[in-house]
Write an enzyme that holds these catalytic residues in place. Sequence first.
Site, PDB file in Angstrom:
ATOM      1  N   LYS A   2      44.860  36.078  35.332  1.00  0.00           N
ATOM      2  CA  LYS A   2      44.759  36.070  36.482  1.00  0.00           C
ATOM      3  C   LYS A   2      44.308  34.422  36.773  1.00  0.00           C
ATOM      4  O   LYS A   2      43.294  34.090  36.283  1.00  0.00           O
ATOM      5  CB  LYS A   2      43.868  36.926  37.230  1.00  0.00           C
ATOM      6  CG  LYS A   2      43.731  36.888  38.651  1.00  0.00           C
ATOM      7  CD  LYS A   2      42.789  37.912  39.190  1.00  0.00           C
ATOM      8  CE  LYS A   2      42.608  37.964  40.553  1.00  0.00           C
ATOM      9  NZ  LYS A   2      41.714  39.097  41.248  1.00  0.00           N
ATOM     10  N   SER A  33      43.970  42.235  44.893  1.00  0.00           N
ATOM     11  CA  SER A  33      43.976  40.784  44.747  1.00  0.00           C
ATOM     12  C   SER A  33      45.010  40.273  43.494  1.00  0.00           C
ATOM     13  O   SER A  33      45.727  39.296  43.587  1.00  0.00           O
ATOM     14  CB  SER A  33      42.951  39.980  44.897  1.00  0.00           C
ATOM     15  OG  SER A  33      42.457  39.991  43.812  1.00  0.00           O
ATOM     16  N   SER A  37      40.540  45.134  43.543  1.00  0.00           N
ATOM     17  CA  SER A  37      41.464  44.203  43.237  1.00  0.00           C
ATOM     18  C   SER A  37      42.021  44.348  41.848  1.00  0.00           C
ATOM     19  O   SER A  37      43.123  43.539  41.563  1.00  0.00           O
ATOM     20  CB  SER A  37      40.973  42.780  43.351  1.00  0.00           C
ATOM     21  OG  SER A  37      40.806  42.526  44.755  1.00  0.00           O
TER      22      SER A  37
END
Lengths: 95, 493
Positions: free
Chosen positions: B78, B158, B182
């Site tokens: 990420k 997210s 997330s």
Amino acid sequence: MSVDKDTVRRIAKLARLAVPESRLEPMASELNGIFQWVEMLGEVNVEGVPAMTSVVAQKLKWRKDQVTDGNQADALMINAPGGEDHFFVVPKVVE
Amino acid sequence: MSDLISMTLAEARDAIRAKKFSSRELTGAFVSAIEKARPLNAFITEAGEQALTMADAADKRIAAGQIGALEGLPLAIKDLFCTKGVRTTAASKILGNFVPSYESTVTQNLWDAGAVMLGKTNLDEFAMGSSNETSAFGNVINPWRAKNSNVNLVPGGSSGGSSAAVAADLCLAATGTDTGGSIRQPAAVTGRVGLKPTYGRCSRFGVVAFASSLDQAGPMTKTVKDAAIMLKTMASVDAKDSTSVDIEVPDYEKLLEGGIKGLRVGIPKEYRIDGVPAEINALWTKGADWLKAQGAEIVEVSLPHTKYALPTYYIVAPAEASSNLARYDGVKFGYRAEGVRDITDLYEKSRGQGFGAEVQRRILIGTYVLSAGYYDAYYSRAQKLRTLIKRDFEQAFEKCDVLLTPTTPGPAFGVGAKTSDPLEMYLQDVFTVTVNLVGLPGISVPAGLSENGLPLGLQLIGQAFDEATLLRVALAVETAADFKHSPAKWWSV
């Protein structure tokens, strides 16, 4: 309590955030929607309840008060948008 | 080569050790899959060349008999984890050109174990969002599509780039971060596994901060076993993060065995929420039946303050974000506005132009609730609510060992379907935010398909630092659900 255009302008100033004049009104209405929903927390009796300070029961760690890192001036400047030698350049702050 | 990329992390690990293929072959297959999958926009930065170099180094170590826990295994990271020498953006214009001179502890742990980095995945800007639609680098498209439909869906958020990458076989596994759901929510809507560990289990050093008392890194994987393998390496005790907890990291993979006989699984009655589709509740009931059939005892428990968790979160998280994001001022790093009058103008314009709409909204909420005259009414009250929510869990865990709930109130939705009303988007996290507020570990496991053919997940919540039990129950859900579905690869035809 309701948030108006002037309040948004004031908190934007506190947050050092340039919010264009045309966005103030819509932002006020968005924030109002959120704050009205958050109002439901008012119905809970929190008398005598301690505020949470840590989710995990643990003492903050201590370490010796000594330098563990340093002399990284070059690395620190790599991402500086206005950098000269080992200085961060900003607009003039003293007249 | 599609058989290579569709392997699980555990399968690939064992095959590489058995010298069935090299890390270079495996990594090469992923690099080309990533290139073909650009319509999904899962990656902000592809690092194909570097990945092949890392793969060659791994192959050399393998030949020399030095085999780390994740030797030669390609992963996606990420883009919230700082990676030395590789651009790290947090999906924000304000960090658009930021190249860290240091490595996050979690990623360093992965490289030390021999893993290969394929690239940096897209996310909501500063991890603020539930659909990956607030990224300055564009939306991520969910590899899944509803039955008989060509409509683009969101991959959750997210960690939407990571969830899409895992679901589309663009990596063996990915890292995510979870501040209010997330990791778990995007994993659920892409039919994969997502684990948020206990607060303090994985170091936050080098992870771009959103809300420091809630943020926690964790794995996003194809299977529960893979999550156990990833967590073992990601987790560590770290002197660079004062909230990293000094508890030894156990071998989660070994602890997966043993079954769930006699384990008490709590069903929190407050998670039956009005307006949640019947299929979500039906799947939840099914999940309880699966665990019962494997010898667990199902008990009803109560978490009375559940409905206050989401509004509490939307005070605490923006408050912490507004202070954390104060560092982006256009001076030492990040975006700097042009044509400014003075230093204050530089700050205001750099931040005004550098942050997107959702981030600005949350900074303003946070600044407001922390400002003089409102602090007690909002922030202080929210922190007291957190104590009450924590007590709910402590009482529930007197009667049970883990909790079972749905992960999301519905399957993936269409791109743009929920962007007009921030509150509607916030409600996506209704089942997931509570555990962040109290620091507990939670995992989402794919459990079935919705009526329109989209994946749905079930969430398990465990006790602090007992990820081992959590993973064991997750394995039981996974085994019973036998979820073998994958999205049709419409993007690479």
